[in-house]
Scaffold this motif. Sequence first.
Motif, mmCIF file in Angstrom:
data_model
loop_
_atom_site.group_PDB
_atom_site.id
_atom_site.type_symbol
_atom_site.label_atom_id
_atom_site.label_comp_id
_atom_site.label_asym_id
_atom_site.label_seq_id
_atom_site.Cartn_x
_atom_site.Cartn_y
_atom_site.Cartn_z
ATOM 1 N N ASN A 1 0.858 -1.134 0.072
ATOM 2 C CA ASN A 1 -0.084 0.005 -0.116
ATOM 3 C C ASN A 1 1.083 1.140 0.048
ATOM 4 O OD1 ASN A 1 -2.377 -1.409 0.096
ATOM 5 N ND2 ASN A 1 -2.697 -1.193 2.047
ATOM 6 N N GLN A 2 1.893 1.324 0.768
ATOM 7 C CA GLN A 2 2.824 2.471 0.804
ATOM 8 C C GLN A 2 3.382 2.572 -0.579
ATOM 9 O OE1 GLN A 2 5.367 0.963 4.092
ATOM 10 N NE2 GLN A 2 4.427 2.145 5.623
ATOM 11 N N ASP B 1 -10.659 4.232 -8.707
ATOM 12 C CA ASP B 1 -11.215 4.360 -7.279
ATOM 13 C C ASP B 1 -10.301 4.003 -6.182
ATOM 14 O OD1 ASP B 1 -12.876 5.233 -5.526
ATOM 15 O OD2 ASP B 1 -14.417 3.857 -5.421
ATOM 16 N N HIS B 2 -9.179 4.802 -6.277
ATOM 17 C CA HIS B 2 -8.161 4.539 -4.997
ATOM 18 C C HIS B 2 -8.694 4.663 -3.529
ATOM 19 C CE1 HIS B 2 -5.074 3.824 -7.635
ATOM 20 N NE2 HIS B 2 -5.335 4.672 -8.493
ATOM 21 N N ALA B 3 -9.559 5.944 -3.756
ATOM 22 C CA ALA B 3 -10.216 6.123 -2.277
ATOM 23 C C ALA B 3 -10.979 5.307 -1.797
ATOM 24 C CB ALA B 3 -11.269 7.540 -2.559
ATOM 25 N N GLY B 4 -12.017 4.615 -2.866
ATOM 26 C CA GLY B 4 -13.063 3.404 -2.386
ATOM 27 C C GLY B 4 -12.117 2.257 -1.917
ATOM 28 N N ILE B 5 -10.949 1.874 -2.623
ATOM 29 C CA ILE B 5 -10.239 0.807 -2.196
ATOM 30 C C ILE B 5 -9.466 1.146 -0.795
ATOM 31 C CG2 ILE B 5 -8.020 -0.480 -2.950
ATOM 32 C CD1 ILE B 5 -8.754 0.070 -5.735
ATOM 33 N N GLN B 6 -9.267 2.145 -0.638
ATOM 34 C CA GLN B 6 -8.523 2.463 0.815
ATOM 35 C C GLN B 6 -9.615 2.467 1.828
ATOM 36 O OE1 GLN B 6 -5.291 1.721 -0.534
ATOM 37 N NE2 GLN B 6 -4.945 3.339 1.379
ATOM 38 N N ASP B 7 -10.876 2.909 1.367
ATOM 39 C CA ASP B 7 -11.765 2.853 2.475
ATOM 40 C C ASP B 7 -12.113 1.529 3.000
ATOM 41 O OD1 ASP B 7 -12.195 5.757 2.300
ATOM 42 O OD2 ASP B 7 -13.949 5.477 0.927
ATOM 43 N N VAL B 8 -12.156 0.580 1.929
ATOM 44 C CA VAL B 8 -12.594 -0.880 2.357
ATOM 45 C C VAL B 8 -11.237 -1.243 3.011
ATOM 46 C CG1 VAL B 8 -12.769 -3.292 1.229
ATOM 47 C CG2 VAL B 8 -13.940 -1.097 0.268
ATOM 48 N N ARG B 9 -10.128 -1.048 2.675
ATOM 49 C CA ARG B 9 -8.963 -1.480 3.477
ATOM 50 C C ARG B 9 -8.868 -0.931 4.849
ATOM 51 N NH1 ARG B 9 -4.582 -1.079 -1.456
ATOM 52 N NH2 ARG B 9 -4.954 -3.062 -2.358
ATOM 53 N N ALA B 10 -9.283 -0.011 4.960
ATOM 54 C CA ALA B 10 -9.070 0.856 6.112
ATOM 55 C C ALA B 10 -10.490 0.135 7.117
ATOM 56 C CB ALA B 10 -9.296 2.364 6.161
ATOM 57 N N ALA B 11 -11.397 -0.149 6.455
ATOM 58 C CA ALA B 11 -12.544 -0.540 7.284
ATOM 59 C C ALA B 11 -12.321 -1.994 7.648
ATOM 60 C CB ALA B 11 -13.755 -0.473 6.278
ATOM 61 N N PHE B 12 -11.349 -3.028 6.939
ATOM 62 C CA PHE B 12 -11.023 -4.137 7.008
ATOM 63 C C PHE B 12 -10.055 -4.084 8.396
ATOM 64 C CE2 PHE B 12 -8.673 -7.890 6.239
ATOM 65 C CZ PHE B 12 -9.659 -9.079 6.082
#
Length: 182
Positions: free
Chosen positions: A93-94, A117-128
């Motif tokens: 991710n970094q 949609d990088h923001a959406g992908i990051q949102d799902v990862r952050a939620a996970f």
Amino acid sequence: MYDHEKGTEADLIRRAKRGDVKAFSRLYSEIYLDLYKFALYMTKHKQDAEDAVSEAVMTAWEKLGQLRKEESFRSWMFTILNNQCRKILKKRNQEAVLELADRERVGICGEDGVEPDHAGIQDVRAAFETLDEEERMILAFSVFAGYQSEEIGRILECSPGTVRSKKSRALGKLRRILENVG
């Protein structure tokens, strides 16, 4: 699972704790495929999965003396592997963030000309990542690896009903977090 001539799992664990490499190798060989599948579904990359399993096995060997309950060996191994997969994903991710910054600097879009949609992908990862360790493992085994509740229960040493209820609660948490993001 093990024949009596070669020893039970508990016997193998005790021997491995005393430094018997062959006993540890036998334990590892019994769960290698499941470890690899889990890592592959978590990392989505063959080399990263192999690296994660190798690192997890080395860590397990080094820390085998810290295993308190012999009957927890399998779940202990998956916990170590899960942590290793998380390290790999964090590093990836970094690297992706740095690559995205480079792309933005030169104005490059995705291959199809549409910005991903990088923001959406990051949102799902952050939620996970907000889920606890066991919830992440259950979802990873279920959603990414396609394991059934009975199989996950055997790996995590809990009942299939417990797996189903924890999975349902974890998915509910993810849903609520993602609804609040948008």
